[in-house]
Design a protein around this motif. Structure first.
Motif, PDB file in Angstrom:
ATOM      1  N   LEU A 109     -35.585 -49.099  17.450  1.00  0.00           N
ATOM      2  CA  LEU A 109     -35.909 -48.322  16.242  1.00  0.00           C
ATOM      3  C   LEU A 109     -34.717 -48.264  15.300  1.00  0.00           C
ATOM      4  O   LEU A 109     -34.839 -47.930  14.134  1.00  0.00           O
ATOM      5  N   LYS A 110     -33.539 -48.583  15.822  1.00  0.00           N
ATOM      6  CA  LYS A 110     -32.336 -48.414  14.995  1.00  0.00           C
ATOM      7  C   LYS A 110     -32.314 -49.449  13.867  1.00  0.00           C
ATOM      8  O   LYS A 110     -32.962 -50.495  13.958  1.00  0.00           O
ATOM      9  N   HIS A 111     -31.511 -49.163  12.876  1.00  0.00           N
ATOM     10  CA  HIS A 111     -31.342 -50.084  11.758  1.00  0.00           C
ATOM     11  C   HIS A 111     -30.434 -51.202  12.247  1.00  0.00           C
ATOM     12  O   HIS A 111     -29.232 -51.009  12.437  1.00  0.00           O
ATOM     13  N   SER A 112     -31.009 -52.375  12.483  1.00  0.00           N
ATOM     14  CA  SER A 112     -30.272 -53.372  13.268  1.00  0.00           C
ATOM     15  C   SER A 112     -29.036 -53.918  12.558  1.00  0.00           C
ATOM     16  O   SER A 112     -28.090 -54.326  13.201  1.00  0.00           O
ATOM     17  N   PRO A 116     -24.002 -47.880  13.180  1.00  0.00           N
ATOM     18  CA  PRO A 116     -22.627 -47.737  13.674  1.00  0.00           C
ATOM     19  C   PRO A 116     -22.556 -47.221  15.125  1.00  0.00           C
ATOM     20  O   PRO A 116     -21.459 -46.991  15.644  1.00  0.00           O
ATOM     21  N   ALA A 117     -23.710 -47.035  15.750  1.00  0.00           N
ATOM     22  CA  ALA A 117     -23.702 -46.414  17.091  1.00  0.00           C
ATOM     23  C   ALA A 117     -23.192 -47.383  18.157  1.00  0.00           C
ATOM     24  O   ALA A 117     -23.377 -48.585  18.063  1.00  0.00           O
ATOM     25  N   ASP A 118     -22.526 -46.823  19.164  1.00  0.00           N
ATOM     26  CA  ASP A 118     -22.081 -47.616  20.311  1.00  0.00           C
ATOM     27  C   ASP A 118     -22.998 -47.322  21.497  1.00  0.00           C
ATOM     28  O   ASP A 118     -23.762 -46.361  21.487  1.00  0.00           O
ATOM     29  N   GLY A 123     -26.887 -44.986  27.283  1.00  0.00           N
ATOM     30  CA  GLY A 123     -27.656 -45.691  26.278  1.00  0.00           C
ATOM     31  C   GLY A 123     -26.962 -45.639  24.923  1.00  0.00           C
ATOM     32  O   GLY A 123     -25.728 -45.555  24.848  1.00  0.00           O
ATOM     33  N   LEU A 124     -27.754 -45.657  23.863  1.00  0.00           N
ATOM     34  CA  LEU A 124     -27.195 -45.705  22.506  1.00  0.00           C
ATOM     35  C   LEU A 124     -26.690 -44.327  22.083  1.00  0.00           C
ATOM     36  O   LEU A 124     -27.424 -43.342  22.164  1.00  0.00           O
ATOM     37  N   ASP A 125     -25.429 -44.287  21.628  1.00  0.00           N
ATOM     38  CA  ASP A 125     -24.854 -43.017  21.191  1.00  0.00           C
ATOM     39  C   ASP A 125     -25.004 -42.925  19.671  1.00  0.00           C
ATOM     40  O   ASP A 125     -24.093 -43.254  18.911  1.00  0.00           O
ATOM     41  N   CYS A 126     -26.173 -42.440  19.234  1.00  0.00           N
ATOM     42  CA  CYS A 126     -26.516 -42.409  17.807  1.00  0.00           C
ATOM     43  C   CYS A 126     -25.508 -41.552  17.031  1.00  0.00           C
ATOM     44  O   CYS A 126     -25.160 -40.450  17.436  1.00  0.00           O
ATOM     45  N   LYS A 127     -25.045 -42.083  15.893  1.00  0.00           N
ATOM     46  CA  LYS A 127     -24.073 -41.345  15.066  1.00  0.00           C
ATOM     47  C   LYS A 127     -24.770 -40.571  13.957  1.00  0.00           C
ATOM     48  O   LYS A 127     -24.117 -40.110  13.015  1.00  0.00           O
ATOM     49  N   THR A 128     -26.063 -40.471  14.053  1.00  0.00           N
ATOM     50  CA  THR A 128     -26.894 -39.763  13.059  1.00  0.00           C
ATOM     51  C   THR A 128     -26.524 -40.124  11.612  1.00  0.00           C
ATOM     52  O   THR A 128     -26.359 -39.261  10.767  1.00  0.00           O
ATOM     53  N   CYS A 129     -26.381 -41.407  11.364  1.00  0.00           N
ATOM     54  CA  CYS A 129     -26.029 -41.846  10.003  1.00  0.00           C
ATOM     55  C   CYS A 129     -27.227 -41.710   9.060  1.00  0.00           C
ATOM     56  O   CYS A 129     -27.064 -41.775   7.846  1.00  0.00           O
ATOM     57  N   GLY A 130     -28.402 -41.579   9.615  1.00  0.00           N
ATOM     58  CA  GLY A 130     -29.582 -41.359   8.781  1.00  0.00           C
ATOM     59  C   GLY A 130     -30.302 -42.628   8.356  1.00  0.00           C
ATOM     60  O   GLY A 130     -31.293 -42.565   7.635  1.00  0.00           O
ATOM     61  N   ALA A 131     -29.811 -43.766   8.776  1.00  0.00           N
ATOM     62  CA  ALA A 131     -30.427 -45.025   8.330  1.00  0.00           C
ATOM     63  C   ALA A 131     -31.732 -45.327   9.059  1.00  0.00           C
ATOM     64  O   ALA A 131     -32.468 -46.209   8.647  1.00  0.00           O
ATOM     65  N   CYS A 132     -31.998 -44.650  10.139  1.00  0.00           N
ATOM     66  CA  CYS A 132     -33.277 -44.879  10.820  1.00  0.00           C
ATOM     67  C   CYS A 132     -33.828 -43.548  11.321  1.00  0.00           C
ATOM     68  O   CYS A 132     -33.154 -42.517  11.251  1.00  0.00           O
ATOM     69  N   SER A 133     -35.022 -43.589  11.860  1.00  0.00           N
ATOM     70  CA  SER A 133     -35.678 -42.333  12.246  1.00  0.00           C
ATOM     71  C   SER A 133     -35.113 -41.745  13.535  1.00  0.00           C
ATOM     72  O   SER A 133     -35.396 -40.593  13.864  1.00  0.00           O
ATOM     73  N   ILE A 134     -34.286 -42.515  14.263  1.00  0.00           N
ATOM     74  CA  ILE A 134     -33.745 -41.990  15.527  1.00  0.00           C
ATOM     75  C   ILE A 134     -33.013 -40.673  15.287  1.00  0.00           C
ATOM     76  O   ILE A 134     -33.179 -39.703  16.034  1.00  0.00           O
ATOM     77  N   ALA A 135     -32.214 -40.642  14.217  1.00  0.00           N
ATOM     78  CA  ALA A 135     -31.418 -39.437  13.956  1.00  0.00           C
ATOM     79  C   ALA A 135     -32.323 -38.219  13.752  1.00  0.00           C
ATOM     80  O   ALA A 135     -32.071 -37.143  14.306  1.00  0.00           O
ATOM     81  N   ASP A 136     -33.372 -38.397  12.956  1.00  0.00           N
ATOM     82  CA  ASP A 136     -34.267 -37.260  12.685  1.00  0.00           C
ATOM     83  C   ASP A 136     -34.963 -36.796  13.960  1.00  0.00           C
ATOM     84  O   ASP A 136     -35.059 -35.598  14.244  1.00  0.00           O
TER      85      ASP A 136
HETATM   86  S1  SF4 Z   1     -29.481 -43.027  12.777  1.00  0.00           S
HETATM   87 FE1  SF4 Z   1     -28.381 -43.485  14.690  1.00  0.00          FE
HETATM   88  S2  SF4 Z   1     -29.496 -45.168  15.617  1.00  0.00           S
HETATM   89 FE2  SF4 Z   1     -30.183 -45.033  13.481  1.00  0.00          FE
HETATM   90  S3  SF4 Z   1     -28.908 -46.522  12.402  1.00  0.00           S
HETATM   91 FE3  SF4 Z   1     -27.858 -44.533  12.253  1.00  0.00          FE
HETATM   92  S4  SF4 Z   1     -26.464 -44.393  14.027  1.00  0.00           S
HETATM   93 FE4  SF4 Z   1     -27.907 -46.121  14.389  1.00  0.00          FE
END
Ligand code: SF4
Length: 612
Positions: A109-112, A116-118, A123-136
């Motif tokens: 689901l991440k913005h490929s 910026p997540a590692d 698993g994926l340590d989302c940085k909540t950059c807001g570019a994809c729905s994972i953060a929300d």
């Molecule tokens: S919200 Fe999280 S998972 Fe989505 S692109 Fe940003 S860092 Fe990656």
């Protein structure tokens, strides 16, 4: 209609598991269509008796009928089954407080491009950059107290569930993952809801976001309704191996000192008199999925009121003698691992150096012997409590399994180390029946005998275990070639180390003399690069059609196991046998890339039973 289906036992006549399913995994194209189907699934789920989880066959029957009634194509079947299943489990998920739920999200689901997540161990340590729905999604779930994991695959999820960390799962995944992973979670009876991704492209995927938000926002609502689950029994089996519990069941005589707590000093300075016991108990507590003790506890429960599938407290109140018998099954298995690691000169076990690497071969052999003695002692010491006849019957069953497995292991070693590499399929199957089946049998029979004399189950359980064990071992042969489609070097290890496999025997049977000679030369010719040996061997195996023949044999053994299970009463035991078939013989749809929930048996499985 649906209520009726929900109340019935699993269908007596079960279908083969090996089917092509890619044509059944289409996502309905429009949101309106998805909403329509979801509404129907909700209605059906409300009419189903929630006391017992729906089997896959039941779910498929209901969904096929729904699609047919609505004139929708069969290709929506997989998607519809996920939605029906989620609706079925809705109330049970709601009955779990959010902080005891796991929210599982897929990486894709991440913005490929710019994510910026590692990745870390979780698993994926989302940085909540807001570019994809994972953060929300994460933010909402975090606020509600969920545990959140951006990862895939059933092993880690099952581990988290069995460890007692969470009690329900809500997730987002593609239909391929849902078919393989979530399926096993549902089979175990873990409350679970999922929203399928709109595609299975593995990159920049999307999902009906408001459905996910709705699912995550499911409010906590206490419920008196309970659905049967194996989670309490899986946890009960895992609990046996927690250090304090293990010490209380084993009752150490020499020293209470735990090697794992010696601050990295290992056995240095340990009293020699206490060393063997300490090393053995330490190894017993290491790793493994504890599948064997689970089977024993689940069989005991199935024939003793079947309340352990409803109430965790029931499992906690099982007598120590029952827990010790379940532990004994794992003790034999661990003994075999110690000895097999020596026989195969394996360096690591459970992510640590193998016992013979850390303590030397003589000590490791001795610890393995000690564990075998401990396995028998764990049962014999309770003879007064469980009754001398019961103890005698269990010990007899364990000894019988021990002998046959050692014979099977011996046959395999003899063949491996013998110059004559001819092998008939029937002989390979005989070795499999000796090597793998008794382990399933011992775990099942021990549980049945603990629940009562139950002699009527002896023959069916033996027959069931033989078919399950042989099917499992053939799947393991196939799995050994997993990955070779990309010419990976990891495949074909059985052939390179000279294991007597059914695939080898089938190839010899089907090939002409010239091809047979070439196959023989591949095992012997160590000067040829392993990659080329495997490439050539694979060509010959394909020419002999061994992969397809082996798959058909797994189907056959599965069918035989299911036919035996069909006639078993009570329903609780039959369901357990079906569960074992579904999990042990689980396969993906690819030609020879089976996925097995239980770890594969190798020569490490020379004693009671399923996973390492
Ligand atoms: S919200 Fe999280 S998972 Fe989505 S692109 Fe940003 S860092 Fe990656």
């Amino acid at each position: 209609m649906a209520a009726e289906e929900g109340k019935t036992a699993p269908p007596r006549k079960r279908r083969s598991r090996r089917r092509q399913t890619s044509h059944l995994k289409k996502v309905p194209e429009t949101l309106a269509l998805r909403e329509e189907l979801k509404a129907h699934c909700k209605k059906i789920a409300e009419g189903i008796d929630s006391a017992t989880p729906l089997s896959k066959d039941q779910m498929e029957t209901v969904c096929r009928k729904l699609l047919s009634d609505l004139n929708h194509p069969e290709s929506y079947l997989g998607w519809t089954m996920v939605i029906l299943s989620s609706e079925f489990w809705h109330d049970q998920v709601a009955a779990v407080p959010p902080e005891r739920r796991l929210f599982l999200l897929p990486h894709c689901l991440k913005h490929s491009e710019g994510c910026p997540a590692d990745y870390d161990q979780f698993g994926l340590d989302c940085k909540t950059c807001g570019a994809c729905s994972i953060a929300d999604f994460r933010t909402t779930a975090d606020e509600m107290g969920y545990k959140v994991l951006v990862a895939e695959g059933s092993p880690i999820v099952l581990k988290i569930i069995v460890s007692g960390y969470v009690d329900a799962i809500v997730g987002v995944a593609c239909l391929n993952v849902l078919e393989k992973a979530i399926d096993k979670i549902l089979l175990a009876g873990i409350p679970c809801m999922a929203v399928p991704l709109l595609s299975s492209d593995c990159r920049n995927t999307s999902v009906d976001e408001h459905w996910v938000e709705q699912m995550v926002a499911t409010p906590f609502k206490e419920s008196k309704k309970q659905t049967r689950t194996y989670v309490h029994l899986l946890r009960g089996a895992a609990h046996i191996f927690e250090p304090d519990r293990l010490d209380s069941l084993v009752v150490r005589k020499r020293s209470q000192e735990r090697i794992s707590e010696r601050n990295g000093t290992g056995t240095t300075g340990l009293d020699p008199i206490a060393a063997t016991e300490a090393i053995a108990v330490d190894f017993l507590g290491r790793g493994g999925k504890h599948s064997r003790p689970f089977i024993t506890l689940a069989t005991y429960d199935a024939l003793n009121g079947n309340q352990g599938t409803l109430d965790a407290e029931v499992v906690k109140s099982f007598p120590d003698s029952v827990m010790r018998a379940a532990l004994s099954i794992e003790t034999f298995h661990k003994a075999s691992l110690v000895h097999d690691d020596i026989e195969d000169n394996d360096q690591f076990r459970y992510g640590l150096e193998a016992l013979h690497q850390t303590h030397g071969i003589p000590t490791a052999i001795n610890v393995g012997d000690y564990l075998i003695g401990m396995g028998y002692r764990l049962v014999s010491r309770d003879a007064r409590e469980i009754g001398h006849d019961t103890a005698s019957d269990i010990l007899d069953g364990l000894a019988d399994a021990h002998l046959r497995l050692s014979e099977g292991q011996g046959a395999e070693l003899f063949w491996r180390d013998n110059g004559d590499k001819r092998l008939k399929p029937l002989d390979a199957l005989k070795v499999y029946a000796m090597k793998t089946a008794p382990a399933f049998e011992a775990a099942l029979l021990t549980g049945a005998r603990l629940a009562g004399p139950n002699t009527e189950y002896t023959k069916p359980i033996k027959d069931f275990a033989r078919n399950l064990g042989v099917g499992f071992q053939i799947l393991n042969d196939l799995k050994d070639w997993d990955g070779d489609q990309d010419n990976k070097m990891s495949a074909g290890g059985d052939l390179l180390c000279g294991r007597p496999t059914l695939l080898w025997a089938l190839a010899l049977e089907a090939l002409d003399e010239e091809d047979q000679a070439e196959l023989f030369s591949l095992v012997e010719n160590e000067e040829m690069h392993p990659h080329h040996r495997l490439m050539k061997a694979r060509q010959l195996y394909l020419k002999a059609d061994v992969f397809e023949t082996a798959q058909r044999l797994v189907d056959k053994y599965q069918e035989k196991a299911e036919i035996i299970a069909d006639d078993i009463e009570p329903d609780s035991l039959r369901r357990l046998l079906y569960y074992l078939v579904d999990t042990v013989l689980s396969r993906s749809e690819s030609t020879y890339t089976p996925t097995i929930e239980f770890a594969e048996p190798t020569m490490k499985d020379a004693l009671p039973i399923v996973s390492s």
